[in-house]
Enzyme design. Sequence first.
Site, PDB file in Angstrom:
ATOM      1  N   CYS A 309       0.881  -1.189   0.000  1.00 38.45           N
ATOM      2  CA  CYS A 309       0.000   0.000   0.000  1.00 38.45           C
ATOM      3  C   CYS A 309       0.907   1.224   0.000  1.00 38.45           C
ATOM      4  O   CYS A 309       1.048   1.910   1.005  1.00 38.45           O
ATOM      5  CB  CYS A 309      -0.918  -0.001   1.215  1.00 38.45           C
ATOM      6  SG  CYS A 309      -1.816  -1.560   1.470  1.00 38.45           S
ATOM      7  N   GLY A 311       1.145   4.287  -1.532  1.00 43.89           N
ATOM      8  CA  GLY A 311       0.850   5.712  -1.602  1.00 43.89           C
ATOM      9  C   GLY A 311       0.840   6.397  -0.238  1.00 43.89           C
ATOM     10  O   GLY A 311       0.418   5.784   0.735  1.00 43.89           O
ATOM     11  N   PRO A 312       1.327   7.638  -0.169  1.00 35.96           N
ATOM     12  CA  PRO A 312       1.846   8.463  -1.267  1.00 35.96           C
ATOM     13  C   PRO A 312       3.333   8.262  -1.567  1.00 35.96           C
ATOM     14  O   PRO A 312       3.881   8.941  -2.415  1.00 35.96           O
ATOM     15  CB  PRO A 312       1.595   9.886  -0.768  1.00 35.96           C
ATOM     16  CG  PRO A 312       1.712   9.781   0.719  1.00 35.96           C
ATOM     17  CD  PRO A 312       1.154   8.425   1.083  1.00 35.96           C
ATOM     18  N   GLY A 314       6.169   7.703   0.950  1.00 32.11           N
ATOM     19  CA  GLY A 314       7.227   7.991   1.915  1.00 32.11           C
ATOM     20  C   GLY A 314       8.016   6.749   2.313  1.00 32.11           C
ATOM     21  O   GLY A 314       9.244   6.716   2.195  1.00 32.11           O
ATOM     22  N   LYS A 315       7.328   5.732   2.796  1.00 34.89           N
ATOM     23  CA  LYS A 315       8.019   4.509   3.202  1.00 34.89           C
ATOM     24  C   LYS A 315       8.630   3.810   1.993  1.00 34.89           C
ATOM     25  O   LYS A 315       9.707   3.217   2.080  1.00 34.89           O
ATOM     26  CB  LYS A 315       7.063   3.576   3.942  1.00 34.89           C
ATOM     27  CG  LYS A 315       6.579   4.109   5.285  1.00 34.89           C
ATOM     28  CD  LYS A 315       5.698   3.090   5.989  1.00 34.89           C
ATOM     29  CE  LYS A 315       5.146   3.654   7.295  1.00 34.89           C
ATOM     30  NZ  LYS A 315       4.147   4.732   7.050  1.00 34.89           N
ATOM     31  N   GLU A 334       0.060   0.338  -5.467  1.00 38.24           N
ATOM     32  CA  GLU A 334      -0.929   1.292  -4.947  1.00 38.24           C
ATOM     33  C   GLU A 334      -2.225   1.115  -5.730  1.00 38.24           C
ATOM     34  O   GLU A 334      -2.212   1.025  -6.963  1.00 38.24           O
ATOM     35  CB  GLU A 334      -0.414   2.728  -5.076  1.00 38.24           C
ATOM     36  CG  GLU A 334      -1.423   3.805  -4.771  1.00 38.24           C
ATOM     37  CD  GLU A 334      -2.070   3.674  -3.408  1.00 38.24           C
ATOM     38  OE1 GLU A 334      -3.303   3.832  -3.314  1.00 38.24           O
ATOM     39  OE2 GLU A 334      -1.344   3.401  -2.427  1.00 38.24           O
ATOM     40  N   ASP A 385       1.462  -1.275   5.004  1.00 40.59           N
ATOM     41  CA  ASP A 385       1.170  -0.024   5.718  1.00 40.59           C
ATOM     42  C   ASP A 385      -0.320   0.211   5.545  1.00 40.59           C
ATOM     43  O   ASP A 385      -0.758   0.924   4.646  1.00 40.59           O
ATOM     44  CB  ASP A 385       2.004   1.110   5.125  1.00 40.59           C
ATOM     45  CG  ASP A 385       1.838   2.408   5.890  1.00 40.59           C
ATOM     46  OD1 ASP A 385       1.345   2.370   7.037  1.00 40.59           O
ATOM     47  OD2 ASP A 385       2.192   3.467   5.351  1.00 40.59           O
ATOM     48  N   CYS A 438      -0.689   3.645  11.402  1.00 40.41           N
ATOM     49  CA  CYS A 438      -0.450   4.897  12.116  1.00 40.41           C
ATOM     50  C   CYS A 438      -1.601   5.101  13.092  1.00 40.41           C
ATOM     51  O   CYS A 438      -2.253   6.141  13.105  1.00 40.41           O
ATOM     52  CB  CYS A 438      -0.329   6.059  11.146  1.00 40.41           C
ATOM     53  SG  CYS A 438       0.293   7.558  11.939  1.00 40.41           S
TER      54      CYS A 438
END
Length: 508
Positions: A309, A311-312, A314-315, A334, A385, A438
């Site tokens: 997953c 997007g966007p 960063g990871k 994504e 994520d 998160c």
Amino acid sequence: MPSSDRPRRPDDRSTHRAPKARSAQRPAERGRTADPARLAAYTVLRAVAGGGYANLELPAELRRRRLRGRDAAFATELTYGTTRLHGIYDRIIAIAADRPVERIDGGVLDSLRLGIHQVLAMRVPPHAAADESVALARQVNGAGAAGLVNAVMRRVTEADLDTWLTRIVPSNAEPLDRLAITTSHPEWIVRALRQALLGHGSATADNVEEGLAALLAADNRPAEVTIAARPGLVEPAELVAAGALAHPVVATAWQLTGGDPGGIAAVRDGRAAVQDAGSQVVALALAAAPVLAGPAGGPVTRVRWLDMCAGPGGKAGLLAALARADGADLVANEIAPHRADLVRQTLRPLMESAPADGPQVTVRVGDGREIGADDPAAYVRVLVDAPCTGLGALRRRPEARWRRSPSDLATLGGLQRQLLISALDAVAPGGVVAYATCSPHLAETSFVVSDVLKKRPDIEQLDARSIVEEVAPEWAGTLGQGPGVQLWPHRHDTDGMFLALLRKHPTA
């Protein structure tokens, strides 16, 4: 901007003094247009009310109005602070306006919220806050609304924040309800966070109230800007020269105490990116988790990692750099095409610099729930994520606390389980899956993992604490009871990231 307009921390009670002055001017005698910083904040609040996100809307609005330096900082605190604390402000408005906020036009309500935040949580003189609020209302809400704003602001400036807090809390409120009101959190979130502190072993019955109060206060403090330096793409000296400070715990993380991260060349070029330190730890821990060889001498013929997953992005950006250093390909998946475009943008430096015969970075559009069936046992390391309520990032995404509801947990919980099952099918024997959210909510973290593992005898859960301690040794002893890891804003100064590491048996 006058020096008296400098923003202060919303939780700094030492500066909350009862205002003594207020404007003696009539609304018609005051300025008829708002200053650009306040107008920018109002514009963003209206976009958020329409479904936008402050962290996306505000930078675009600052650029459009060419606000920089102190003006940009003022607009930022005004936007984020008002959004965080409008639960408090709406109760104050209801008293000061002598009517329910539901009977006040949404635009007028935002003008009032902005004005009250200046009076009660920023170093703006009451008369200036009142004058500017009336000017803003006249410009964006109309002359009739300006009269209401003037009357409400005059009454609000008669008391300081502490006095107003005593007025808005019902005398018969239970302790958790009182805490929810005074910290501007929905009551269900306060109760969920309390349960999460206990459930993750981050607090005991003896100290959970203290920990909960600290966590809620941390949600209301602006988070520092943190940058991820992507290994192999940027040297520390370049970031030091740009004014960044090395993070005290996470090796890839750098902190900015001020300024626009877009002003740093490495960020503009995609060799570094704005990313929370806790988010970086998730990627670093997945890369460091021990992989075991499968029965054929290796999990797969070509080593591939997967960000399910992405997007966007960063990871995925940090994972791609780590994968390259390990000689592995990265597939960034994504489901939403427009978010896949964002992933391509952030991964472009790694994609363009990949040697033809070396590790590759690929971005694709697809449903993560189908990857396990489409690519079984194809990846050595997989990151899930998962979409979640975002209750761990309320300091960065202040509107989330007002948008989410307990009903979201049922929908998200089913999706989270499906994605994790797919990831476990997609990982090769001996490979590792990182499940991350998160959010510390038990229904999105421990419960998801335990439910899935009940039906997967081919999977073992690793103790993520020891692996996180390898990449963040200073956090040893602060990561909960295991085997998952829960980070906290008030304890680690990161977003509230949850991480579970799951490994498929080599003989599976």
